[in-house]
Each structure stands twice: as C-alpha cells, then as structure tokens.
Design an enzyme around this catalytic site. Structure first.
Site, PDB file in Angstrom:
ATOM      1  N   CYS A   1      -2.972  72.005  19.528  1.00  0.00           N
ATOM      2  CA  CYS A   1      -2.340  72.971  20.425  1.00  0.00           C
ATOM      3  C   CYS A   1      -3.469  73.527  21.273  1.00  0.00           C
ATOM      4  O   CYS A   1      -4.301  74.302  20.779  1.00  0.00           O
ATOM      5  CB  CYS A   1      -1.630  74.082  19.653  1.00  0.00           C
ATOM      6  SG  CYS A   1      -0.882  75.311  20.758  1.00  0.00           S
TER       7      CYS A   1
ATOM      8  N   HIS B   1       1.640  62.476  23.752  1.00  0.00           N
ATOM      9  CA  HIS B   1       2.249  62.888  25.029  1.00  0.00           C
ATOM     10  C   HIS B   1       2.755  61.670  25.798  1.00  0.00           C
ATOM     11  O   HIS B   1       2.077  60.640  25.850  1.00  0.00           O
ATOM     12  CB  HIS B   1       1.223  63.642  25.894  1.00  0.00           C
ATOM     13  CG  HIS B   1       0.889  64.996  25.360  1.00  0.00           C
ATOM     14  ND1 HIS B   1       1.539  66.137  25.755  1.00  0.00           N
ATOM     15  CD2 HIS B   1      -0.008  65.377  24.414  1.00  0.00           C
ATOM     16  CE1 HIS B   1       1.027  67.171  25.094  1.00  0.00           C
ATOM     17  NE2 HIS B   1       0.104  66.747  24.278  1.00  0.00           N
TER      18      HIS B   1
ATOM     19  N   GLU C   1       8.155  70.434  25.007  1.00  0.00           N
ATOM     20  CA  GLU C   1       7.287  70.281  23.833  1.00  0.00           C
ATOM     21  C   GLU C   1       8.050  69.806  22.608  1.00  0.00           C
ATOM     22  O   GLU C   1       9.136  70.305  22.305  1.00  0.00           O
ATOM     23  CB  GLU C   1       6.593  71.610  23.500  1.00  0.00           C
ATOM     24  CG  GLU C   1       5.482  71.983  24.445  1.00  0.00           C
ATOM     25  CD  GLU C   1       4.559  73.019  23.836  1.00  0.00           C
ATOM     26  OE1 GLU C   1       4.397  73.020  22.593  1.00  0.00           O
ATOM     27  OE2 GLU C   1       3.996  73.834  24.596  1.00  0.00           O
TER      28      GLU C   1
ATOM     29  N   CYS D   1       1.660  74.231  28.542  1.00  0.00           N
ATOM     30  CA  CYS D   1       1.255  73.393  27.403  1.00  0.00           C
ATOM     31  C   CYS D   1      -0.165  72.906  27.698  1.00  0.00           C
ATOM     32  O   CYS D   1      -0.361  72.127  28.641  1.00  0.00           O
ATOM     33  CB  CYS D   1       2.214  72.219  27.252  1.00  0.00           C
ATOM     34  SG  CYS D   1       1.798  71.085  25.917  1.00  0.00           S
TER      35      CYS D   1
ATOM     36  N   GLY E   1      -0.662  69.290  26.998  1.00  0.00           N
ATOM     37  CA  GLY E   1       0.135  68.576  27.999  1.00  0.00           C
ATOM     38  C   GLY E   1      -0.567  68.497  29.330  1.00  0.00           C
ATOM     39  O   GLY E   1      -0.516  67.484  30.027  1.00  0.00           O
TER      40      GLY E   1
HETATM   41  N1  LIG Z   1       4.403  71.002  20.625  1.00  0.00           N
HETATM   42  C1  LIG Z   1       3.078  70.393  20.390  1.00  0.00           C
HETATM   43  C2  LIG Z   1       2.104  71.424  19.770  1.00  0.00           C
HETATM   44  C3  LIG Z   1       1.753  72.555  20.737  1.00  0.00           C
HETATM   45  C4  LIG Z   1       1.202  72.065  22.039  1.00  0.00           C
HETATM   46  C5  LIG Z   1       1.066  73.114  23.152  1.00  0.00           C
HETATM   47  N2  LIG Z   1       1.601  74.426  22.901  1.00  0.00           N
HETATM   48  C6  LIG Z   1      -0.369  73.184  23.668  1.00  0.00           C
HETATM   49  O1  LIG Z   1      -0.758  74.222  24.241  1.00  0.00           O
HETATM   50  O2  LIG Z   1      -1.073  72.151  23.562  1.00  0.00           O
HETATM   51  C7  LIG Z   1       3.233  69.190  19.444  1.00  0.00           C
HETATM   52  O3  LIG Z   1       4.222  69.146  18.697  1.00  0.00           O
HETATM   53  O4  LIG Z   1       2.340  68.319  19.478  1.00  0.00           O
END
Ligand SMILES: N[C@H](CCC[C@H](N)C(=O)O)C(=O)O
Length: 275
Positions: A75, A161, A210, A219, A222
């Site tokens: 994250c 991703h 997400e 994100c 992301g």
């Molecule tokens: N939903 C993402 C985790 C949080 C990613 C996001 N909040 C960031 O800032 O990178 C996953 O399941 O891989």
C-alpha cells in the site's frame, strides 16, 4: 480489548494505523472489517500495522489489510503514512527507514511539510510474479470479461495491477469494469484496476478500482503501476505527475530501476476503539 489507533489519509485514501511494535498485535479479518466499517467502526480503506523488524535489513515490518479483511503486500499511500506515524509515535528518530511487507520492501524518507518519499522495489512483469495466469509475458494482455474484451498492461509493485488506457478518466467505466475485472480468473489473487489517461509525456490522470475496497480517491501503488506501464509503452518520460481524484503524486521510474513516489501523508486524529 481497547485498541489505540491513528486515523491518517493520503490524498483521501484513508487508513487506521496501529502500533504493533509497543504491543504485539494480531488481527482477524472480522476485526479488520469492523475497523474499516464507516458506520459501526472507525472507517478506512486499509488497516496498517507497524511491526518489529522481521530481519536485519529492515527497520520495521509493515502489514496491510484491505477493509474487506484481505491481507495484501503493498500500500503505497499507506507506506508514506506509516513513515509519518513512526516519527510521530516516537518509534524512530531516523529521517529514513526501511519497511518490509509480506511481498516487498520500501525505503521511506520524511520530506518537508507532510510529504514523504517512498522507494519501491523494481516492478515485476513476469506473469508468475504478478501473479497473472497467461501463456506468455507481454506488454499488453487482452482479457475476455463480462464487459467484453479488455486490453491493458499488468505489473506488480508488491501488489498486482491491471492498467487500462482511456481517453478521458472522467468518463471511464471505473465501477462497472473495476467490479468485472478485479476478480478476473486470470488474476488468481485478484487485481487492482487502473484507468489512465495520458495528458502529456510527463502528466497522467488516473482513477483506480482497488482490490478489496472499490474506487478510492487515490492509490499510491496504482500511480506507480500506471507510470511504469505508460513508460514501458513508450508514452511517457521517466518522471511523471499523476493526478488522481484526491490529488497529485510524483512518480519516477526507468527501465531496470526502483520506483520512486513522492506525496503527502496526513495525520487526522487518534482514538481508541473497543475491538
Ligand atoms: N487495494 C490494494 C492495497 C492498497 C493499495 C493502495 N491503497 C495504495 O495506496 O497503494 C491491494 O489489494 O493490493
């Protein structure tokens, strides 16, 4: 048990941050769902736990749970908040720390105001390391899905991703396509789905559906994934500005390098919850 927590946010991507260093902490998926619940709990996109260092290279461990209770390995916005949390809680006096997650490790450096620089490990494009079940690695993959044939790039920056190029992010079918693709069978561990619009060679616009959450205002991983894929496609320079609904991140990456991300990490409040 009474659980002290900090509420933090990064461009509107919000977190409950917990200290697992001062007191060892185990969390069930149900407890994470309660913490993330915006009516019956605190409310957040992810729950972040800072832990004692798992090895001699790292300063801290870093666990991440989506608000659906799923534990994941990255994250990016959360990592910047974790660095700010560690400083504010007095868990470290260093300006730069290394954190290790279940899939990767990052170097984090406190900058001026509430900005933080994160250095993510080299992106992974090999399907097995994303993971993505396809016969061969490619720059673009076309998936047959409930919303039709969808093409995009796939990469892991510690989490998976799938990045789709669109003409206008404001009109992108984020909810419909995000729901259809985040659990696509080709991604055995699920996937975060990014919708990226190329404004200029140094400027992207991005929205992300997400994994485990849905669309968030920003994100971090992301933004790194979108910048990397656009660079691989030859559309952008090594340094890009990524505008998300919640604000702007600055990403830098070149072939074979680690990924650098700079952005804010903001303390909102602290509290205690009966868990
Ligand atoms: N939903 C993402 C985790 C949080 C990613 C996001 N909040 C960031 O800032 O990178 C996953 O399941 O891989």
């Amino acid at each position: 048990m009474k659980l002290p927590f900090a509420k933090m946010q990064a461009l509107g991507n919000d977190f409950v941050v917990l200290d697992g260093v001062s007191t060892p902490l185990t969390l069930t998926a149900a407890q994470c769902r309660k913490l993330g619940d915006r009516r019956f709990g605190v409310g957040c996109d992810q729950i972040l736990v800072v832990d004692p260092a798992p090895d001699a290279q790292a300063d801290f461990g870093y666990r991440i749970f989506n608000c659906d209770g799923s534990e994941v390995g990255q994250c990016g916005n959360g990592a910047r908040c974790l660095a700010r949390f560690v400083e504010r809680q007095g868990l470290s006096t260093a300006r730069a720390i290394q954190v290790a997650t279940r899939t990767t490790r990052m170097n984090l450096e406190l900058l001026e105001q509430d900005w933080v620089r994160a250095e993510l490990s080299r992106p992974e494009f090999q399907p097995a390391r994303i993971p993505l079940d396809v016969p061969a690695q490619a720059e673009r993959y076309t998936l047959d899905s409930p919303v039709g044939m969808v093409s995009g790039g796939a990469v892991s920056v510690g989490n998976p991703h799938f990045v789709i190029e669109v003409d206008d992010v404001a009109r992108a079918p984020v909810q419909q396509w995000g729901e259809a693709l985040t659990r696509h069978a080709a991604f055995p561990e699920g996937v975060n789905v990014g919708f990226v619009e190329r404004v200029a060679a140094d400027h992207l616009r991005l929205r992300v559906f997400e994994r485990g959450v849905g669309e968030t205002p920003a994100c971090g991983s992301g933004a790194c994934a979108a910048a990397v894929i656009q660079r691989v496609w030859g559309h952008t320079e090594a340094r890009v500005r990524v505008d998300l609904p919640g604000g702007q991140l600055r990403i830098a990456w070149d072939e074979g390098q680690n990924v650098f991300m700079e952005g804010p990490a903001t303390w909102v409040f602290e509290g205690e919850i009966e868990l």
